[in-house]
Motif scaffolding. Structure first.
Motif, PDB file in Angstrom:
ATOM      1  N   THR A 218      -4.339 102.403 -45.212  1.00 38.05           N
ATOM      2  CA  THR A 218      -3.700 103.379 -46.096  1.00 38.05           C
ATOM      3  C   THR A 218      -2.188 103.228 -46.105  1.00 38.05           C
ATOM      4  O   THR A 218      -1.480 104.091 -46.635  1.00 38.05           O
ATOM      5  N   ASN A 219      -1.687 102.155 -45.508  1.00 44.87           N
ATOM      6  CA  ASN A 219      -0.240 101.979 -45.360  1.00 44.87           C
ATOM      7  C   ASN A 219       0.396 101.163 -46.478  1.00 44.87           C
ATOM      8  O   ASN A 219       1.574 100.812 -46.394  1.00 44.87           O
ATOM      9  N   GLY A 220      -0.389 100.852 -47.521  1.00 41.23           N
ATOM     10  CA  GLY A 220       0.150 100.089 -48.636  1.00 41.23           C
ATOM     11  C   GLY A 220       0.431  98.645 -48.292  1.00 41.23           C
ATOM     12  O   GLY A 220       1.267  98.000 -48.930  1.00 41.23           O
ATOM     13  N   LEU A 221      -0.248  98.124 -47.297  1.00 38.58           N
ATOM     14  CA  LEU A 221      -0.025  96.755 -46.839  1.00 38.58           C
ATOM     15  C   LEU A 221      -1.197  95.876 -47.232  1.00 38.58           C
ATOM     16  O   LEU A 221      -2.351  96.187 -46.935  1.00 38.58           O
ATOM     17  N   GLY A 222      -0.909  94.764 -47.898  1.00 41.73           N
ATOM     18  CA  GLY A 222      -1.951  93.811 -48.242  1.00 41.73           C
ATOM     19  C   GLY A 222      -2.861  94.311 -49.346  1.00 41.73           C
ATOM     20  O   GLY A 222      -2.495  95.140 -50.184  1.00 41.73           O
ATOM     21  N   THR A 223      -4.088  93.808 -49.359  1.00 39.41           N
ATOM     22  CA  THR A 223      -5.061  94.157 -50.387  1.00 39.41           C
ATOM     23  C   THR A 223      -5.367  95.651 -50.362  1.00 39.41           C
ATOM     24  O   THR A 223      -5.629  96.226 -49.302  1.00 39.41           O
ATOM     25  N   LYS A 224      -5.349  96.252 -51.511  1.00 35.68           N
ATOM     26  CA  LYS A 224      -5.608  97.688 -51.588  1.00 35.68           C
ATOM     27  C   LYS A 224      -7.083  98.002 -51.326  1.00 35.68           C
ATOM     28  O   LYS A 224      -7.959  97.188 -51.617  1.00 35.68           O
ATOM     29  N   PRO A 225      -7.369  99.188 -50.797  1.00 39.45           N
ATOM     30  CA  PRO A 225      -8.762  99.580 -50.606  1.00 39.45           C
ATOM     31  C   PRO A 225      -9.507  99.631 -51.938  1.00 39.45           C
ATOM     32  O   PRO A 225      -8.908  99.799 -52.999  1.00 39.45           O
ATOM     33  N   MET A 226     -10.810  99.490 -51.872  1.00 40.13           N
ATOM     34  CA  MET A 226     -11.648  99.537 -53.065  1.00 40.13           C
ATOM     35  C   MET A 226     -11.564 100.909 -53.729  1.00 40.13           C
ATOM     36  O   MET A 226     -11.554 101.941 -53.044  1.00 40.13           O
ATOM     37  N   ASN A 227     -11.487 100.924 -55.038  1.00 38.55           N
ATOM     38  CA  ASN A 227     -11.548 102.184 -55.769  1.00 38.55           C
ATOM     39  C   ASN A 227     -12.982 102.700 -55.756  1.00 38.55           C
ATOM     40  O   ASN A 227     -13.917 101.974 -56.081  1.00 38.55           O
ATOM     41  N   MET A 228     -13.163 103.950 -55.372  1.00 36.81           N
ATOM     42  CA  MET A 228     -14.500 104.531 -55.273  1.00 36.81           C
ATOM     43  C   MET A 228     -14.543 105.839 -56.038  1.00 36.81           C
ATOM     44  O   MET A 228     -13.571 106.601 -56.052  1.00 36.81           O
ATOM     45  N   ASN A 229     -15.666 106.099 -56.668  1.00 33.94           N
ATOM     46  CA  ASN A 229     -15.852 107.352 -57.391  1.00 33.94           C
ATOM     47  C   ASN A 229     -16.142 108.484 -56.415  1.00 33.94           C
ATOM     48  O   ASN A 229     -16.707 108.261 -55.349  1.00 33.94           O
ATOM     49  N   PRO A 230     -15.746 109.703 -56.771  1.00 35.23           N
ATOM     50  CA  PRO A 230     -16.085 110.851 -55.919  1.00 35.23           C
ATOM     51  C   PRO A 230     -17.596 110.952 -55.748  1.00 35.23           C
ATOM     52  O   PRO A 230     -18.360 110.582 -56.640  1.00 35.23           O
ATOM     53  N   PRO A 231     -18.054 111.429 -54.591  1.00 34.84           N
ATOM     54  CA  PRO A 231     -19.506 111.546 -54.355  1.00 34.84           C
ATOM     55  C   PRO A 231     -20.116 112.630 -55.213  1.00 34.84           C
ATOM     56  O   PRO A 231     -19.429 113.530 -55.718  1.00 34.84           O
ATOM     57  N   GLN A 232     -21.410 112.535 -55.368  1.00 37.68           N
ATOM     58  CA  GLN A 232     -22.121 113.571 -56.094  1.00 37.68           C
ATOM     59  C   GLN A 232     -22.095 114.870 -55.298  1.00 37.68           C
ATOM     60  O   GLN A 232     -21.909 114.874 -54.086  1.00 37.68           O
ATOM     61  N   LYS A 233     -22.295 115.944 -55.960  1.00 37.99           N
ATOM     62  CA  LYS A 233     -22.250 117.270 -55.331  1.00 37.99           C
ATOM     63  C   LYS A 233     -23.259 117.340 -54.203  1.00 37.99           C
ATOM     64  O   LYS A 233     -24.403 116.971 -54.351  1.00 37.99           O
ATOM     65  N   GLY A 234     -22.773 117.801 -53.045  1.00 41.91           N
ATOM     66  CA  GLY A 234     -23.662 117.952 -51.923  1.00 41.91           C
ATOM     67  C   GLY A 234     -23.617 116.803 -50.921  1.00 41.91           C
ATOM     68  O   GLY A 234     -24.217 116.883 -49.867  1.00 41.91           O
ATOM     69  N   MET A 235     -22.881 115.717 -51.227  1.00 41.91           N
ATOM     70  CA  MET A 235     -22.798 114.601 -50.304  1.00 41.91           C
ATOM     71  C   MET A 235     -21.914 114.970 -49.121  1.00 41.91           C
ATOM     72  O   MET A 235     -20.858 115.566 -49.294  1.00 41.91           O
ATOM     73  N   ALA A 236     -22.328 114.601 -47.937  1.00 41.28           N
ATOM     74  CA  ALA A 236     -21.592 114.969 -46.720  1.00 41.28           C
ATOM     75  C   ALA A 236     -20.312 114.167 -46.608  1.00 41.28           C
ATOM     76  O   ALA A 236     -20.228 113.047 -47.092  1.00 41.28           O
ATOM     77  N   ILE A 237     -19.338 114.754 -45.945  1.00 47.25           N
ATOM     78  CA  ILE A 237     -18.065 114.076 -45.737  1.00 47.25           C
ATOM     79  C   ILE A 237     -18.277 112.846 -44.879  1.00 47.25           C
ATOM     80  O   ILE A 237     -18.867 112.931 -43.804  1.00 47.25           O
ATOM     81  N   GLY A 238     -17.757 111.724 -45.340  1.00 45.53           N
ATOM     82  CA  GLY A 238     -17.812 110.496 -44.566  1.00 45.53           C
ATOM     83  C   GLY A 238     -19.192 109.901 -44.450  1.00 45.53           C
ATOM     84  O   GLY A 238     -19.408 108.968 -43.688  1.00 45.53           O
ATOM     85  N   ALA A 239     -20.171 110.404 -45.196  1.00 44.84           N
ATOM     86  CA  ALA A 239     -21.528 109.905 -45.045  1.00 44.84           C
ATOM     87  C   ALA A 239     -21.712 108.592 -45.752  1.00 44.84           C
ATOM     88  O   ALA A 239     -21.056 108.311 -46.740  1.00 44.84           O
TER      89      ALA A 239
END
Length: 490
Positions: free
Chosen positions: A467-488
């Protein structure tokens, strides 16, 4: 390797690149063999994915993997060599082990420790150095030097564990047990878990050291959703430095006591002893308990013998502390001990954590790919002479661990000709470059995830992101569907 510091925009790093070979993946969910070494030097041949026949001829079509991008922005390519090519390229005399040479280095390193103690203990007195700050500084130098020499002893015991010290297993294990016990290392316990590390290097569910967090695990740790990691701001340098300080100060004993940085899939232990056990304090996953899921029932006597060695050393230290004073013993032994731990953790961290290195999910892993997911570095005189080249020849070590260190440079030169552009090393800056690489890797290597353009088996090849803006950026991901657990996991 001219990597220095990456910018926020992915760029090509001029590092030589190592990627993957062979397609056979090890999907056995049980615990791997505790034998140490490569498929070639393993004493127990078996029809497994690490046999020569399964790795010697087939090269996957790169188009089936999609576009794989490491943290520096380099495209990850499939090499055109095999484990047999590596083995055949090494001169035969490099495999020769000598007990005389091995014992010479043991006595040399012990002599360095004894001579340093004698000089400082005899001459660094208030009468000879009345200025207290100067005396403190010189005793600080003593602890640093003894830490270097002690690390050399640690590496020689490591050679014993790999049976590269001599041709005699009895001599190897006797010397290794004595040396490691003197450094409060459980020799046989470590030897067994370290052997599993060599059998599963780079495997996200079986490796034993510095297994990186996945994006899901990183998000869960921060209390975020997986798609939010790419939106987080930069971690402050002080946070990175604090993490490194803790890692270097207590990382090694924490690993022995809790298996921190090792895999956490103990439920799959073949004898069932991992049921309900997880890494952490008081959870039964450690290097001292014969019933730990890190071991098998047949290992019990060796684990006890390791504990006996530690008990003997602890008893000797108590007697010395009571006789000569615990303050003196703290300076004579325990501060150098912390230096040894520091170097051990730093070396291992940097051997397996770099913005150019991949890790693998089970379906994409095999022995050749894992062994290639390592990197050589340079630490000058200290690394090559005092630490017996453990930093400079690690790539070779993961291919053939029974080659003794004094033959490793020649053997490394031989395999580099086979690996070509796929060989990885970071030698820029020498010893200073080694130290600064710790900070760079800590900043750039926060978690692993697939490349955005990966497909098929390539989705099981993971690279570091941050998350430090160094090198290749993290993959863009869509928000989870309603009810998905955090970090699951999705």
């Amino acid at each position: 390797m001219a990597s220095s510091v990456a910018t926020g925009v992915p760029r090509q790093n001029p590092a030589l690149r190592r990627t993957i070979t062979s397609t056979t993946a090890d999907t056995d969910s049980s615990s791997p063999s505790t034998a140490i070494g490569s498929p070639i030097d393993s004493p127990r041949p078996s029809a497994s994915s690490t046999s020569l026949s399964s790795m010697s001829s087939f090269e996957p079509n790169s188009t089936s993997h999609g576009k794989l991008i490491d943290t520096y922005g380099n495209e990850f390519e499939i090499p055109d060599y095999t484990i047999k090519d590596i083995h055949d390229a090494i001169p035969k005399h490099c495999f020769e082990r000598s007990a005389v040479k091995g014992l010479y280095y043991v006595f040399r390193d012990i002599a360095q420790l004894a001579t340093t103690f004698y000089i400082f203990h005899t001459y660094l007195t208030p009468e000879n150095v009345p200025y207290t700050p100067a005396r403190i500084a010189l005793w600080g130098l003593y602890t640093f030097l003894q830490g270097l020499f002690g690390t050399g002893i640690w590496v020689l015991a490591h050679e014993c564990g790999h049976q590269s010290f001599s041709t005699s297993k009895v001599l190897n294990d006797t010397v290794g047990w004595i040396l490691h016990s003197s450094l409060l290392v459980p020799y046989f316990s470590w030897k067994i878990s370290h052997g599993k590390h060599h059998k599963a290097t780079g495997h996200m569910e079986r490796d034993m050291v510095f297994v990186p967090r996945t994006r899901e695990e990183r998000a869960s740790r921060l209390g975020k959703l997986v798609h939010e990691l790419g939106e987080l701001g930069e971690e402050t340098p002080i946070v990175t430095l604090t993490m490194l300080l803790g890692q270097q100060l207590i990382g090694w004993p924490n690993y022995l006591l809790t298996n921190v940085t090792g895999h956490n899939y103990h439920e799959r232990q073949r004898e069932g002893r991992g049921k309900g056990k997880k890494n952490g304090w008081f959870n039964g996953v450690n290097h001292f308990n014969p019933s730990s899921p890190l071991f098998e029932a047949k290992d019990a006597k060796l684990i006890v013998l390791s504990d006996v060695g530690l008990s003997i050393t602890a008893t000797a230290l108590v007697l010395l502390g009571n006789k000569f004073g615990w303050g003196n013993l703290f300076v004579w032994y325990f501060l150098p001990y912390l230096w040894v731990n520091h170097w051990l953790v730093a070396i291992t961290f940097l051997q397996h954590t770099d913005p150019s290195l991949p890790h693998y999910k089970p379906e994409s892993w095999n022995y050749v790919r894992g062994a290639a997911a390592t990197i050589d570095r340079e630490f000058g005189f200290i690394g090559r002479q005092l630490m017996h080249g453990i930093i400079e020849t690690h790539v070779l070590h993961h291919y053939v661990s029974t080659i003794p260190f004094y033959n490793a440079d020649e053997a490394s030169d031989a395999i580099r000709k086979v690996m070509g552009r796929h060989y990885r090393s970071d030698t820029k800056g020498g010893s200073l470059g080694f130290i600064t690489a710790m900070y760079r890797s800590a900043r750039m290597c926060q978690w692993v995830e697939p490349s955005e353009g990966a497909k098929g088996e390539g989705q099981g090849v993971l690279f570091f992101r941050n998350t430090n803006g160094l090198g290749t950026k993290p993959m863009n991901m869509n928000p989870p569907q309603k009810g998905m657990a955090i970090g699951a996991d999705e």
